[in-house]
Design an enzyme around this catalytic site. Structure first.
Site, PDB file in Angstrom:
ATOM      1  N   HIS A 243       0.743  -1.268   0.066  1.00 13.43           N
ATOM      2  CA  HIS A 243       0.237   0.072   0.021  1.00 13.43           C
ATOM      3  C   HIS A 243       0.616   1.205   0.065  1.00 13.43           C
ATOM      4  O   HIS A 243       0.612   2.096  -0.806  1.00 13.43           O
ATOM      5  CB  HIS A 243      -0.760   0.233   1.246  1.00 13.43           C
ATOM      6  CG  HIS A 243      -1.722  -1.144   1.605  1.00 13.43           C
ATOM      7  ND1 HIS A 243      -3.040  -1.194   0.794  1.00 13.43           N
ATOM      8  CD2 HIS A 243      -1.699  -2.373   2.306  1.00 13.43           C
ATOM      9  CE1 HIS A 243      -3.477  -2.274   1.244  1.00 13.43           C
ATOM     10  NE2 HIS A 243      -2.906  -2.941   2.309  1.00 13.43           N
TER      11      HIS A 243
HETATM   12  O1  RIB Z   1      -4.967  -0.082   4.818  1.00  9.14           O
HETATM   13  C1  RIB Z   1      -3.648  -0.077   4.598  1.00  9.14           C
HETATM   14  C2  RIB Z   1      -2.962   0.667   5.555  1.00  9.14           C
HETATM   15  O2  RIB Z   1      -3.093   0.169   6.948  1.00  9.14           O
HETATM   16  C3  RIB Z   1      -1.422   0.779   5.283  1.00  9.14           C
HETATM   17  O3  RIB Z   1      -0.705   2.088   5.697  1.00  9.14           O
HETATM   18  C4  RIB Z   1      -0.998  -0.445   6.284  1.00  9.14           C
HETATM   19  O4  RIB Z   1       0.634   0.012   6.696  1.00  9.14           O
HETATM   20  C5  RIB Z   1      -1.719   0.156   7.441  1.00  9.14           C
HETATM   21  O5  RIB Z   1      -1.256   1.039   8.080  1.00  9.14           O
END
Ligand code: RIB
Ligand code: CA
Length: 327
Positions: A243
């Site tokens: 992500h």
């Molecule tokens: O939903 C994904 C996010 O939540 C990313 O930033 C992951 O590291 C968690 O923090």
């Protein structure tokens, strides 16, 4: 605070909750961008653990020149909420990394962010966790909006949620903070689940990283393998969703991403939708075309963000793998 005088290049400050994908964000950014600081926030794990993991990450990669400032231990309103089922009890499970020794900045993260906005004239804030620190900095110093160039964040979604049917984790943990940020008037790039889940580190892609053959690459592959297995067990996903690094990759290879201007508001009160990023893609851009090809009539609210709607996944993993080979 770093001594770099006001320059003309763009500087980046990573606000994060390491977290496996946060760790990769640090590694990707540090080789291509001018990273002037890392601030930590409660999210994937407690503030103590995310801060320890930020320190462990910079030591693993030989990036101890980048200052780390510790931030806020809980959301503005919500109680804390962690994600041990995804990132483990340490927040960076998968490899027993040594205890970090690198010192923290004497500044609190909120003050570090504010100070950085005075030191650097082209500062981009890159939040990769709950937006608590960013919101607190905006509340403490409202003139911050006059000095920060842009915010590029991983959070939210145009479609499905993660923590709930409607809400992605970073926003869900601290919706009030996200509301402060999205109503700040600062330019925002938003990378939500509808795109970040496309960045799926499958076993094959992890093998490419492992095949780099360095101890660093093998350690990174082992760490991300833990994260991949967790996401498979919890969500049945085939790969580890990388992500957070998208929020910096867009500055390294912008052609990898398709962005669409639109209005984004944060739902604070919905019984089933609290923490949802309500993305108004009725809005058709000034060029008269919306993401679904409508033309002409602007029906949505005024755009306050550029939202990622598509990406070149293979191109991204080429960039990430090539970058990890540089360590
Ligand atoms: O939903 C994904 C996010 O939540 C990313 O930033 C992951 O590291 C968690 O923090
Ligand atoms: Ca994160």
């Amino acid at each position: 605070m770093p001594s770099q005088p006001k320059g003309i290049t763009v500087q980046f400050l990573l606000d994060c909750d390491p977290g496996h994908d946060d760790m990769l964000t640090i590694f990707l950014a540090a080789k291509h961008l001018d990273v002037v600081g890392i601030t930590t926030v409660s999210g994937n794990q407690s503030l103590e653990k995310t801060t320890r993991n930020a320190r462990r990450s910079v030591e693993l990669a030989g990036l101890t020149h980048i200052p780390i400032a510790k931030g806020l231990p809980r959301p503005l309103v919500n109680e804390v909420r962690y994600a041990p089922e995804i990132h483990g009890q340490s927040g960076l499970d998968g490899v027993a990394l040594p205890e970090p020794t690198v010192e923290l900045s004497p500044l609190h993260a909120v003050d570090f962010i504010i100070e950085a906005s005075h030191t650097y004239d082209e500062l981009v804030l890159v939040p990769a966790g709950p937006l608590t620190n960013i919101a607190a900095a905006l509340i403490k110093d409202p003139t911050l909006v006059e000095r920060v160039k842009e915010i590029s964040l991983m959070g939210g979604s145009m479609t499905y949620g993660g923590s709930t049917a409607a809400a992605e984790f970073n926003i869900y943990v601290d919706p009030e903070a996200a509301d402060v940020v999205f109503r700040s008037g600062l330019p925002i790039k938003m990378f939500g689940l509808n795109v970040t889940r496309m960045a799926s580190a499958t076993v094959e892609r992890l093998d490419r990283i492992r095949d780099i053959g360095t101890p660093f690459a093998r350690t990174v592959a082992d760490l991300v393998e833990f994260y991949r297995a967790s996401l498979h067990n919890v969500y049945g996903l085939d790969g580890a969703s990388i992500h957070d690094p998208l929020a910096v990759a867009v500055y390294i290879r912008p052609e990898l991403f398709t962005m669409q201007a639109m209005n984004v508001q944060i739902e604070l009160n919905g019984t089933h939708t609290r923490g949802m990023t309500v993305c108004d893609y009725r809005y058709v851009g000034r060029e008269g075309k919306g993401i679904y090809g409508e033309s002409g009539i602007i029906r949505g609210a005024e755009a306050n963000a550029e939202v990622a709607v598509d990406m070149d996944v293979d191109g991204f993993f080429d960039l990430l793998t090539d970058t990890l080979a540089l360590y």
